[in-house]
Design an enzyme around this catalytic site. Structure first.
Site, PDB file in Angstrom:
ATOM      1  N   HIS A 268     -26.778  51.848 -11.933  1.00 52.83           N
ATOM      2  CA  HIS A 268     -26.252  50.768 -12.770  1.00 52.83           C
ATOM      3  C   HIS A 268     -25.597  49.676 -11.930  1.00 52.83           C
ATOM      4  O   HIS A 268     -24.965  48.773 -12.456  1.00 52.83           O
ATOM      5  CB  HIS A 268     -25.247  51.298 -13.793  1.00 52.83           C
ATOM      6  CG  HIS A 268     -24.718  50.221 -14.697  1.00 52.83           C
ATOM      7  ND1 HIS A 268     -25.400  49.754 -15.805  1.00 52.83           N
ATOM      8  CD2 HIS A 268     -23.569  49.500 -14.640  1.00 52.83           C
ATOM      9  CE1 HIS A 268     -24.702  48.797 -16.385  1.00 52.83           C
ATOM     10  NE2 HIS A 268     -23.575  48.617 -15.706  1.00 52.83           N
ATOM     11  N   CYS A 269     -25.730  49.738 -10.671  1.00 51.70           N
ATOM     12  CA  CYS A 269     -25.115  48.774  -9.773  1.00 51.70           C
ATOM     13  C   CYS A 269     -23.600  48.853  -9.854  1.00 51.70           C
ATOM     14  O   CYS A 269     -22.907  47.837  -9.941  1.00 51.70           O
ATOM     15  CB  CYS A 269     -25.569  47.343 -10.062  1.00 51.70           C
ATOM     16  SG  CYS A 269     -25.414  46.247  -8.641  1.00 51.70           S
TER      17      CYS A 269
END
Length: 424
Positions: A268-269
């Protein structure tokens, strides 16, 4: 009677009532109680700080034509604190040392706070983008006027920045979300949780899930949905997402922050340490945007290193960039040089984090493993640590260096997969 439209300073608050910007400091029982308890040295009740923060966030608005527009509070701190802290750091090298050392601690604390509460925040994205913009502004205002940077070099730096922003914009788009079957959403929520989702012995007896007809695979990755029956119960248990109510293809994963399943989910960064926190794009990285994510990182690295080199060549004449970064006697001779040198160190810290992210991503691509798969392999003790632990080889999709990179280059070239349409 028809309700009158909102004026530019009015808005509808979170309780559904019309409110006015002039009354932003009025009628806040939680804040009043908090101040009273603070003055009388009493502790706040559970959840009071969260309620106060929600009220403040709802009332931070700016006037607009059809009503006051809500401002995301997480956007404000980077816009205010970053220039102030960098200018203070430029006053003396000891102040710069303290600020550039304490800033990572503050950002890391904020990251763990939001990550623990599973919140989506624009703080890191706004910090990264504003850092780029402010560094570019300082470069044009303080470095270019000295006359040691040519017009072509400014154009090259600007082009690199534009290409990086274009790649980042593409990376913010759909990462490859699996569509939730709208026709089956209610029936799935009512019926299926009592069956295989709970691991009952009956499973999906007599239930057939139909999707795409083909079951072709590339490097072990299923490219479309297969028709599944009761004989494949174990596969259904493993790939069924109870939250999205669908059967996930191979390598897909559910993101708890987005609340959606993503094809070939990488991450999800969200970042594990401060040096990486600046590159939180507040979006998943999956099959459809992984290439753009790598391009954005690459353009950032090239542009940042080039800008650091140009700045150090200007304020530390006659020294190589690496030596000038650690030994530049005239850096604090005037405020302009001090500010430029402080910004160089700020960029160097961020660039080091970017370089680490890019290195890990390139190694993962070379072994055809995603960050999510590496994390699960470590948890289940099913992967091999290679290159000093920098990469985790699961061995499941690794087909050799060239084939792995060919697979990565071809990501997103095929039509998007379709979700299960019917559960009879």
């Amino acid at each position: 009677m028809e309700e009158q439209p909102l004026c530019c300073c009015e808005y509808v608050d979170r309780s559904g009532q019309r409110n006015h910007l002039a009354a932003c400091c009025c009628d806040c029982p939680d804040l009043d109680e908090g101040c009273e308890r603070w003055l009388t040295c009493r502790s706040l009740p559970p959840g009071a700080l969260e309620r106060i923060a929600d009220t403040v966030a709802d009332r931070v608005r700016i006037p607009w034509f059809a009503g006051a527009v809500k401002v995301n509070v997480s956007l404000v701190p980077p816009l205010v604190l970053l220039p102030v802290l960098l200018h203070i750091a430029a006053l003396h090298f000891l102040l710069g040392l303290v600020i550039l050392t304490s800033l990572p601690v503050v950002v890391l604390w904020y990251y763990y706070l939001t990550h623990r509460r599973k919140e989506r925040t624009l703080f890191f994205l706004s910090l990264g983008l504003f850092s780029l913009g402010y560094m570019y502004y300082v470069f044009l205002q303080e470095v270019v006027p000295r006359g040691h940077v040519g017009y072509s070099q400014v154009v090259a730096l600007t082009c690199g920045l534009i290409l990086m922003l274009a790649a980042l914009t593409r990376a913010k788009r759909d990462p490859g979300y699996l569509p939730i079957p709208a026709s089956n959403e209610k029936s799935l929520q009512q019926d299926l949780p009592n069956k295989s989702v709970r691991g009952s012995s009956n499973g999906l007896h007599g239930v057939t899930i139909s999707g795409a007809a083909s079951g072709r695979a590339l490097n072990g990755e299923v490219k479309s949905y297969c028709r599944m029956s009761a004989e494949k119960l174990e596969g259904v248990k493993r790939d069924w997402c109870a939250k999205c109510q669908l059967v996930k293809p191979a390598r897909a994963g559910h993101c708890r922050l987005c609340g959606r399943c993503v094809r070939r989910l990488d991450h999800h960064c969200v970042c594990k340490v401060f040096l990486l926190s600046f590159w939180r794009i507040n979006s998943c990285v999956g099959e459809q945007n992984h290439q753009a994510f790598i391009l954005a990182l690459s353009f950032f690295m090239v542009t940042a290193v080039y800008g650091i080199t140009l700045t150090l060549h200007t304020i530390c004449r006659g020294r190589t960039p690496f030596v000038a970064l650690f030994y530049c006697p005239g850096a604090y001779s005037d405020y302009s040089s001090a500010l430029s040198f402080t910004c160089v160190w700020y960029c160097a810290i961020v660039t080091a984090g970017m370089g680490y992210i890019l290195l890990i991503q390139l190694l993962n691509i070379s072994y055809n493993v995603t960050e999510r798969e590496a994390r699960l392999a470590l948890r289940d003790n099913t992967g091999r640590r290679l290159l000093g632990g920098l990469v985790i080889d699961t061995g499941q999709y690794n087909r050799g260096f060239l084939c792995n990179w060919g697979h990565f280059v071809s990501l997103g070239s095929s039509p998007p997969q379709r979700s299960a349409e019917d559960i009879v």
